[in-house]
Structures are given as structure tokens and as C-alpha cells.
Design a protein around this motif. Structure first.
Motif, PDB file in Angstrom:
ATOM      1  N   ASN A  67       0.805  -1.233   0.000  1.00 47.46           N
ATOM      2  CA  ASN A  67       0.000   0.000   0.000  1.00 47.46           C
ATOM      3  C   ASN A  67       0.837   1.282   0.000  1.00 47.46           C
ATOM      4  N   SER A 136      -1.525  -4.040  -3.185  1.00 43.07           N
ATOM      5  CA  SER A 136      -2.410  -4.056  -2.029  1.00 43.07           C
ATOM      6  C   SER A 136      -2.135  -5.264  -1.130  1.00 43.07           C
ATOM      7  N   GLU A 137      -2.846  -5.314  -0.010  1.00 39.93           N
ATOM      8  CA  GLU A 137      -2.676  -6.396   0.955  1.00 39.93           C
ATOM      9  C   GLU A 137      -3.084  -7.747   0.381  1.00 39.93           C
ATOM     10  N   CYS A 138      -3.868  -7.747  -0.673  1.00 40.45           N
ATOM     11  CA  CYS A 138      -4.291  -8.993  -1.322  1.00 40.45           C
ATOM     12  C   CYS A 138      -3.419  -9.347  -2.522  1.00 40.45           C
ATOM     13  N   GLY A 139      -2.346  -8.592  -2.739  1.00 40.40           N
ATOM     14  CA  GLY A 139      -1.460  -8.892  -3.848  1.00 40.40           C
ATOM     15  C   GLY A 139      -1.941  -8.375  -5.186  1.00 40.40           C
ATOM     16  N   ASN A 140      -2.824  -7.376  -5.177  1.00 35.96           N
ATOM     17  CA  ASN A 140      -3.290  -6.765  -6.420  1.00 35.96           C
ATOM     18  C   ASN A 140      -2.462  -5.518  -6.737  1.00 35.96           C
ATOM     19  N   LYS A 152      -7.420  -1.473 -11.389  1.00 37.48           N
ATOM     20  CA  LYS A 152      -6.738  -2.735 -11.115  1.00 37.48           C
ATOM     21  C   LYS A 152      -6.022  -3.211 -12.367  1.00 37.48           C
ATOM     22  N   SER A 155      -3.223  -9.183 -10.500  1.00 34.99           N
ATOM     23  CA  SER A 155      -3.327  -9.803  -9.182  1.00 34.99           C
ATOM     24  C   SER A 155      -2.284 -10.905  -9.054  1.00 34.99           C
ATOM     25  N   ASP A 228     -12.003   3.377  -3.644  1.00 37.72           N
ATOM     26  CA  ASP A 228     -11.595   2.420  -2.631  1.00 37.72           C
ATOM     27  C   ASP A 228     -11.561   3.037  -1.247  1.00 37.72           C
ATOM     28  N   CYS A 232      -8.125   0.260   4.006  1.00 31.23           N
ATOM     29  CA  CYS A 232      -7.646  -1.046   3.551  1.00 31.23           C
ATOM     30  C   CYS A 232      -7.255  -1.069   2.086  1.00 31.23           C
ATOM     31  N   GLU A 234      -8.812  -1.975  -0.363  1.00 30.65           N
ATOM     32  CA  GLU A 234      -9.243  -3.209  -1.022  1.00 30.65           C
ATOM     33  C   GLU A 234     -10.725  -3.211  -1.357  1.00 30.65           C
TER      34      GLU A 234
END
Length: 270
Positions: A67, A136-140, A152, A155, A228, A232, A234
Motif C-alpha cells: 500500500n 495491495s494487501e491482497c497482492g493486487n 486494477k 493480481s 476504494d 484497507c 481493497e
């Protein structure tokens, strides 16, 4: 009196001391650069020779955080080529790379383990435009142009190892200026070390260009654009706070209200 004068002098020079809110210095890595790339302005300006459309790879001087939004300004571009900037991340440190570097991020690097990159569409990369990108925290991987909505790109980034930013100055793009980085958390906003103002002088009339871009761009509908949550990064922002800002998802809003009690944007009581 002498002490006060000294204090004012330091303030006028804009002296900077790293603290919690500072992410540390950020430049392009000095050694790991493409065969057509020249660095200047203290490692902040990367320029590719216009003779070829490739060999424009550069990397961040340090690992970047999840992030942490890296901000670039497109300084110069040229007609006659297809494509523009490619951005992404890698787990391979710049110091472990052999020269000469591969000619392109895509597919030369993305076909090997530990590399993720995607192109930013040409219409976003006009002279004077500012591009932010982050993981991002989800790997995006996301990017945002001129402070607009996030888009986006890709991912599946592996977050288990340190990540270096990877930029391919490709096609129509000839030079980019690294403007620094920013990372927003529940505790506040952190930034990379400030850049001296004399290094930020643009090569183009950015005021004219940015006004033109913001009123005339049409964004590709196939890309994933959302407003967003600022906490987060996300989930879509769905909660409107008492101050009027719609900037948090439901889960983050609950935590912010209970633990902080102020709006992340205006610091108004909520």
C-alpha cells in the motif's frame, strides 16, 4: 538570539529529519538500469533514448511496502511507437541483476519467477500526467492517474518476500520523474523523504496539460475502477461519515470510529 537565528535558518532550508511518518529516501536504483536509460536529478529522473522503444527498465532504490503508492510524472513522450509505461513489482533485488538488463519487462521479466508487471494504457500517459501505482494487501497491483479512481492492473503478487518497484519506460514514454511515495494507515499518512523543490521543475506546462486531461479523458471500461476505502485500499468505500466524506468500507469504518474517532481525510469528529 543566536539559537533562534540558527533555528530559523534550518527551517528556511527545509531541513528534514526522518521519523515515524517518514518512509525513508526513495530514488531509482543507480546500477540496475536499462541499456538506453540515463539517470539524473539525484536519481529521480530516468530518461530513455528515443532511438529504440525498449531497454528502459529501472527499479526502486529500496524495497517498498504494501500500500505504499509510488508517484511518477511523465516528463516527455514521443510519437511513432505503440505502448507506454509498464509498472510492477519484483522480489529480485536490483543488486542481484546482471547487466545488460532484459530489453522489456513484458514478457522478458514477467515470464520468470518473482516478477509482476502490467501496462498503463497510452491515453493516461500524457506529458505532465502523474501516475501512482501500488500493491495491495491482497497482492493486487493498482494504479491511479492524476488523483483519479484506482484501476486494477494485475493480481497474484507474492507478498511473502520484500518487493522492489519495477518501471519500464517503454514505447511513447521517454522520461519519468519519481515524485516520491505515500502510505496511508489508520494511524496517519507516511511519506518518503521530501524532494528538494528545484528538482521538481517540470519539462512541460503541467497546469495546462492536467486541466486538459481531467476534462477530456475517457477511461477504458474494461478496467476495474472503484472508489476504494482509504484504510484497507481493497474494498469499495460504502460508509458516509458525519463530516460528509464517503471514504471507508463497513469493516474499517467500525474500527476507525471505535479506535480513532476522526475522519481519515479531514480529521473531523465522527
Amino acid at each position: 538570539k543566536q539559537k533562534n537565528m540558527s533555528s530559523r535558518t534550518r527551517s528556511q532550508k527545509g531541513s528534514h529529519r526522518c521519523g515515524w511518518a517518514c518512509l525513508g529516501p526513495l530514488t531509482f536504483h543507480a546500477q540496475a538500469v536499462g541499456a538506453q536509460v540515463t539517470l539524473s536529478k539525484g536519481g529521480l529522473l530516468a530518461e530513455r533514448s528515443g532511438q529504440k522503444f525498449n531497454n528502459g527498465l529501472v527499479f526502486s532504490s529500496r524495497p517498498v511496502k504494501v500500500n505504499e503508492r509510488l508517484r511518477l510524472r511523465v516528463e516527455r513522450k514521443v510519437q511513432g511507437w505503440h505502448g507506454a509505461l509498464r509498472v510492477g513489482f519484483t522480489t529480485v533485488p536490483p543488486t542481484e541483476r546482471c547487466l545488460p538488463l532484459p530489453s522489456m519487462a513484458i514478457p522478458n521479466l514477467t515470464e520468470t519467477a518473482g516478477h509482476w508487471a502490467a501496462p498503463i494504457p497510452e491515453e493516461y500517459c500524457r506529458e505532465g500526467s502523474e501516475q501512482e501505482f501500488w500493491v495491495s494487501e491482497c497482492g493486487n497491483i493498482y494504479f491511479s492517474s492524476n488523483g483519479g479512481r484506482r484501476v486494477k492492473l494485475q493480481s497474484g503478487v507474492d507478498l511473502s518476500e520484500p518487493l522492489w518497484a519495477m518501471i519500464d519506460i517503454y514505447g511513447q514514454t521517454l522520461s519519468v520523474l519519481l515524485l516520491g511515495s505515500e502510505r496511508k494507515t489508520l494511524m496517519g499518512t507516511r511519506n518518503s523523504c521530501p524532494i528538494p523543490s528545484h528538482l521538481l521543475a517540470p519539462h512541460v506546462n503541467t497546469c495546462h496539460n492536467l486541466n486538459h486531461v481531467s476534462s477530456s479523458w475517457s477511461r477504458p471500461g474494461s478496467l476495474d475502477e472503484t472508489n476504494d476505502c482509504v484504510a484497507c485500499m481493497e474494498v469499495d468505500a460504502s460508509v458516509t461519515l458525519l463530516c460528509g466524506h464517503r471514504c471507508l468500507c463497513l469493516n474499517c469504518a467500525t474500527r476507525v470510529i471505535q479506535e480513532i474517532g476522526t475522519c481519515p481525510l479531514c480529521r473531523g469528529d465522527i
